[in-house]
Design an enzyme around this catalytic site. Sequence first.
Site, PDB file in Angstrom:
ATOM      1  N   TYR A 160      51.314  44.025  52.168  1.00 28.99           N
ATOM      2  CA  TYR A 160      51.386  45.442  52.138  1.00 28.99           C
ATOM      3  C   TYR A 160      52.332  46.525  52.887  1.00 28.99           C
ATOM      4  O   TYR A 160      53.175  47.793  52.261  1.00 28.99           O
ATOM      5  CB  TYR A 160      49.854  46.298  52.235  1.00 28.99           C
ATOM      6  CG  TYR A 160      49.419  45.923  51.037  1.00 28.99           C
ATOM      7  CD1 TYR A 160      48.826  44.939  50.501  1.00 28.99           C
ATOM      8  CD2 TYR A 160      48.582  47.447  50.057  1.00 28.99           C
ATOM      9  CE1 TYR A 160      48.502  44.641  49.458  1.00 28.99           C
ATOM     10  CE2 TYR A 160      48.240  47.123  49.486  1.00 28.99           C
ATOM     11  CZ  TYR A 160      47.980  45.877  48.585  1.00 28.99           C
ATOM     12  OH  TYR A 160      46.738  45.949  47.559  1.00 28.99           O
ATOM     13  N   LYS A 206      45.255  31.232  54.235  1.00 27.90           N
ATOM     14  CA  LYS A 206      45.586  30.063  52.668  1.00 27.90           C
ATOM     15  C   LYS A 206      46.611  29.318  53.816  1.00 27.90           C
ATOM     16  O   LYS A 206      47.311  29.124  53.440  1.00 27.90           O
ATOM     17  CB  LYS A 206      46.479  31.103  51.468  1.00 27.90           C
ATOM     18  CG  LYS A 206      47.527  29.663  50.409  1.00 27.90           C
ATOM     19  CD  LYS A 206      46.629  29.087  49.425  1.00 27.90           C
ATOM     20  CE  LYS A 206      47.175  28.308  49.391  1.00 27.90           C
ATOM     21  NZ  LYS A 206      46.863  27.469  48.396  1.00 27.90           N
ATOM     22  N   ASP A 211      41.767  30.339  47.156  1.00 29.85           N
ATOM     23  CA  ASP A 211      42.023  30.184  46.072  1.00 29.85           C
ATOM     24  C   ASP A 211      40.215  29.942  45.656  1.00 29.85           C
ATOM     25  O   ASP A 211      39.471  30.377  44.569  1.00 29.85           O
ATOM     26  CB  ASP A 211      42.964  29.415  45.914  1.00 29.85           C
ATOM     27  CG  ASP A 211      43.655  28.152  46.547  1.00 29.85           C
ATOM     28  OD1 ASP A 211      42.727  28.376  47.490  1.00 29.85           O
ATOM     29  OD2 ASP A 211      43.665  27.716  45.826  1.00 29.85           O
ATOM     30  N   ASP A 242      42.358  43.032  48.878  1.00 31.25           N
ATOM     31  CA  ASP A 242      42.370  44.075  47.385  1.00 31.25           C
ATOM     32  C   ASP A 242      42.096  42.819  46.116  1.00 31.25           C
ATOM     33  O   ASP A 242      41.177  43.432  45.295  1.00 31.25           O
ATOM     34  CB  ASP A 242      44.132  44.310  47.267  1.00 31.25           C
ATOM     35  CG  ASP A 242      44.640  45.019  46.058  1.00 31.25           C
ATOM     36  OD1 ASP A 242      43.585  46.102  45.533  1.00 31.25           O
ATOM     37  OD2 ASP A 242      45.239  44.676  45.688  1.00 31.25           O
ATOM     38  N   ASP A 275      38.229  43.210  43.816  1.00 29.10           N
ATOM     39  CA  ASP A 275      38.070  43.931  42.231  1.00 29.10           C
ATOM     40  C   ASP A 275      37.461  42.781  41.951  1.00 29.10           C
ATOM     41  O   ASP A 275      36.625  42.904  41.026  1.00 29.10           O
ATOM     42  CB  ASP A 275      39.402  43.684  42.343  1.00 29.10           C
ATOM     43  CG  ASP A 275      39.999  44.741  41.925  1.00 29.10           C
ATOM     44  OD1 ASP A 275      39.620  45.895  42.550  1.00 29.10           O
ATOM     45  OD2 ASP A 275      41.178  46.031  40.803  1.00 29.10           O
TER      46      ASP A 275
HETATM   47  C1  IPM Z   1      42.890  50.045  46.940  1.00 29.73           C
HETATM   48  C2  IPM Z   1      44.022  50.229  45.497  1.00 29.73           C
HETATM   49  C3  IPM Z   1      45.067  50.290  46.326  1.00 29.73           C
HETATM   50  C4  IPM Z   1      45.597  48.647  47.493  1.00 29.73           C
HETATM   51  C5  IPM Z   1      45.810  50.960  45.335  1.00 29.73           C
HETATM   52  C6  IPM Z   1      46.379  51.916  44.470  1.00 29.73           C
HETATM   53  C7  IPM Z   1      47.680  50.471  46.863  1.00 29.73           C
HETATM   54  O1  IPM Z   1      43.390  48.622  44.612  1.00 29.73           O
HETATM   55  O2  IPM Z   1      42.622  50.960  47.501  1.00 29.73           O
HETATM   56  O3  IPM Z   1      41.550  48.569  46.216  1.00 29.73           O
HETATM   57  O4  IPM Z   1      46.039  48.241  46.871  1.00 29.73           O
HETATM   58  O5  IPM Z   1      44.951  48.233  48.758  1.00 29.73           O
HETATM   59 MG    MG Z   2      42.863  47.120  44.993  1.00 26.88          MG
END
Ligand code: IPM
Ligand code: MG
Length: 356
Positions: A142, A190, A222, A246, A250
């Site tokens: 990032y 990884k 993975d 990240d 999710d």
């Molecule tokens: C999160 C989001 C952010 C990230 C985006 C919006 C930049 O997906 O906080 O998980 O990737 O960190």
């Molecule tokens: Mg995110």
Amino acid sequence: MAYKIAVLPGDGIGPEIVAQAKKVCDAITKKFGHEFEYTEALVGATAIDQVGDPYPADTHELCMNSDAVLFGAIGHPKFDNDPSAKVRPEQGLLRMRKTLGLYANLRPVNTFKSLIHKSPLKTELVDGADFMCIRELTGGIYFGRPQGRSEDGQTAYDSCVYTAEEIERIIRLGFEYAGKRRKKLTIVDKANVLATSRLWREIGQKVAPDYPDIEVEYMFVDNAAMQIITWPKRFDVMVTENMFGDILTDEASVISGSMGMLPSASIGVHTSVFEPIHGSYPQAAGKNIANPCATVLSAAMMFEYAFGMMKEGALIREAVDQSLEAGVVTEDIADGKKAYSTSEVGDWLAEYIEKA
Ligand code: IPM
Ligand code: MG
């Protein structure tokens, strides 16, 4: 003395969900006699539109001078669909994390009894799943440089960079959290491919002897992605680098049945930020339909982590549990039954707290 809370609603559904979290904080204020002073500031696409900068200097100053930051969401489709945009809303969020030194993002993954049937996974797999993902937040791909395009525009590059110091502080935090929980730490990397991951593993092995009561395991990302959906109960604390964290969170967030339920706390050097893990959900913006629970639960984390107010945090969690039990939920989890609006859920939670 009043606690100072910086409120950064941001984009999309941000303002609606943050408004509900504020209602809940106000109810806590009444109930427990605390004093909070809220100050709003611009961030994200909204800030670009108004002042041309996704994280304006005023906003940063406010965050630095506050006791906690309550954050909504960031992102707008007009930027997502324009890869050539020079200024992007997400840069604001990244700059905020970096300049506040928020190197650790705590994302608790758990289930809610009355929501388990909404999980895409079988009940027996998810019932009782409860782990904490600690995502490194200010390093890795990032932020690594160089990043960009070749002169002819035909090659693009990102760099994943980690220093030993950055890795050690987050891995130690992982061990410390594991010590407060079920004493098991999974370090996700990884290392079979990436040099940065090999340094993660080396540092894990170096510091592990300092935590003799913690069982530590190393897992390729993975494999971790697969284990999260095949056997989530095997995890207690997971620590990983920025982008893996990240992606994995999710994935992990839907274990609970809705992404709209997962809160987070970003902690580090300066003021901590409390934010839901979901995005700005632009399709729902202004419709009063988005699930405010992840933001409300982020406020619960704010009470616990920023102010050490455990009873207050627990009462907010109880209110959320009870709203689910009572079916006072937004359409993402209403399951064909009556769906309540974002503000109705916020009102219900605030009232529950005041009457408790
Ligand atoms: C999160 C989001 C952010 C990230 C985006 C919006 C930049 O997906 O906080 O998980 O990737 O960190
Ligand atoms: Mg995110």
